[in-house]
Design a protein around this motif. Sequence first.
Motif, PDB file in Angstrom:
ATOM      1  N   ILE A  93       0.838  -1.202   0.000  1.00  0.00           N
ATOM      2  CA  ILE A  93       0.000   0.000   0.000  1.00  0.00           C
ATOM      3  C   ILE A  93       0.868   1.246   0.000  1.00  0.00           C
ATOM      4  CG2 ILE A  93      -1.715   1.317   1.289  1.00  0.00           C
ATOM      5  CD1 ILE A  93      -2.838  -1.352   2.295  1.00  0.00           C
ATOM      6  N   GLY A 102      -0.216   3.404  -2.920  1.00  0.00           N
ATOM      7  CA  GLY A 102      -1.374   4.122  -2.418  1.00  0.00           C
ATOM      8  C   GLY A 102      -1.601   5.495  -3.014  1.00  0.00           C
ATOM      9  N   GLY A 144      -4.372   4.188  -5.357  1.00  0.00           N
ATOM     10  CA  GLY A 144      -5.281   3.824  -4.279  1.00  0.00           C
ATOM     11  C   GLY A 144      -4.932   2.491  -3.663  1.00  0.00           C
ATOM     12  N   HIS A 179      -5.345  -0.873  -4.468  1.00  0.00           N
ATOM     13  CA  HIS A 179      -6.342  -1.928  -4.290  1.00  0.00           C
ATOM     14  C   HIS A 179      -5.648  -3.262  -4.020  1.00  0.00           C
ATOM     15  CE1 HIS A 179      -9.316   0.456  -7.093  1.00  0.00           C
ATOM     16  NE2 HIS A 179      -8.780   1.213  -6.141  1.00  0.00           N
ATOM     17  N   VAL A 216     -11.990  -2.671   5.266  1.00  0.00           N
ATOM     18  CA  VAL A 216     -11.217  -1.727   4.451  1.00  0.00           C
ATOM     19  C   VAL A 216     -12.059  -0.495   4.156  1.00  0.00           C
ATOM     20  CG1 VAL A 216     -10.273  -1.350   2.143  1.00  0.00           C
ATOM     21  CG2 VAL A 216      -9.599  -3.364   3.446  1.00  0.00           C
ATOM     22  N   THR A 248     -11.038   3.291   5.568  1.00  0.00           N
ATOM     23  CA  THR A 248     -10.691   4.342   4.607  1.00  0.00           C
ATOM     24  C   THR A 248     -11.790   5.380   4.417  1.00  0.00           C
ATOM     25  OG1 THR A 248     -11.482   2.950   2.767  1.00  0.00           O
ATOM     26  CG2 THR A 248      -9.141   2.819   3.327  1.00  0.00           C
ATOM     27  N   ASP A 249     -12.897   5.274   5.137  1.00  0.00           N
ATOM     28  CA  ASP A 249     -14.009   6.212   5.000  1.00  0.00           C
ATOM     29  C   ASP A 249     -13.733   7.447   5.850  1.00  0.00           C
ATOM     30  OD1 ASP A 249     -16.403   7.585   4.837  1.00  0.00           O
ATOM     31  OD2 ASP A 249     -17.639   5.783   5.047  1.00  0.00           O
ATOM     32  N   ALA A 274     -11.619   7.259  10.655  1.00  0.00           N
ATOM     33  CA  ALA A 274     -10.504   6.789   9.838  1.00  0.00           C
ATOM     34  C   ALA A 274      -9.176   7.198  10.468  1.00  0.00           C
ATOM     35  CB  ALA A 274     -10.602   7.374   8.433  1.00  0.00           C
ATOM     36  N   ALA A 309      -3.937   9.549   7.265  1.00  0.00           N
ATOM     37  CA  ALA A 309      -3.640   8.943   5.970  1.00  0.00           C
ATOM     38  C   ALA A 309      -2.370   8.103   5.988  1.00  0.00           C
ATOM     39  CB  ALA A 309      -3.531  10.031   4.905  1.00  0.00           C
ATOM     40  N   THR A 355      -3.011   4.573   7.513  1.00  0.00           N
ATOM     41  CA  THR A 355      -3.964   3.646   6.904  1.00  0.00           C
ATOM     42  C   THR A 355      -3.302   2.353   6.433  1.00  0.00           C
ATOM     43  OG1 THR A 355      -5.461   5.427   6.260  1.00  0.00           O
ATOM     44  CG2 THR A 355      -5.641   3.356   5.050  1.00  0.00           C
ATOM     45  N   VAL A 406      -4.506  -1.369   7.796  1.00  0.00           N
ATOM     46  CA  VAL A 406      -4.973  -2.406   6.873  1.00  0.00           C
ATOM     47  C   VAL A 406      -4.067  -3.635   6.963  1.00  0.00           C
ATOM     48  CG1 VAL A 406      -5.390  -2.984   4.457  1.00  0.00           C
ATOM     49  CG2 VAL A 406      -6.059  -0.745   5.324  1.00  0.00           C
TER      50      VAL A 406
END
Length: 273
Positions: free
Chosen positions: A66, A70, A74, A76, A168, A172-173, A178, A181, A184, A188
């Motif tokens: 990530i 990231g 993003g 994924h 997830v 990330t919401d 959250a 940044a 994160t 995760v």
Amino acid sequence: MGQENLDLPSPIVRVRSTAGEVAAEFFGTAVLILFGVGVVAQVVAGGIGDHDSIAWAWGLGVMLGIYVAGRISGAHLNPAVTVALALFQGFPWRKVAPYICAQTAGAFIAALVVRWNYSEVLAKFDPGHTIASQGVFSTLPGNGTAPVTDLGALRDQIIGTAILVLLVFAITDARNSAPLANLTPFVVGLLVVAIGMAWGTNAGYAINPARDFGPRLASFITGYGGAWRDQYGDLYFWVPILGPLIGGVLGGALYKYCVARFLPPEDQPPTNN
């Protein structure tokens, strides 16, 4: 020509942007697999480490992947996440196939690197490249030993991936609690460690079609003729593809309709009433 036309990016910029996102997904997923498949090779074939080593290395691999991807794509790193984001978070459908191809290719190339690097150790541990070491690269029902059927493994993959995607989305919401940044990826990664420690018995917690299919293909073309089958001789490769895709949709729907709909707007602080 109006001002609005001057502000639009050119088609060339769009292509470069998408290419950068695809490259980020490739390298982010490759980092994930280098640590994940690498630790399983070390534990299974090298005899160094245990289940906890595997769970932590997979989680750290996710975190580091990530951090690589990231800001660009993003991060994924998982087709189940990409599909769920397209269905419930507005991710463009035109990018779904390129992302999934990049994720699978990254997993495939990284698994080839692990296969090459551990070739001597794997040959000594399992000279016939049988199911005894197939689990280094891809998952099996019951991890090849527990009495779990393919349908039981499918159930497990649906549940495990639903947990992954739901959490997830929650992590990330921005409207939820959250993390900052830069934290994160760490959170995760801890989520994947927790899933590995709690949901690893029935199907090895692939929870990611690219994570399983890419390394499975890499093992097949490098001597593992039974890579597509399980210990019962049944075709199994579809389970860690279909199960996570179903589970990702389920987890995304649960978050959107059972949690997110009750959250306050992003600019409104939550209340305790």
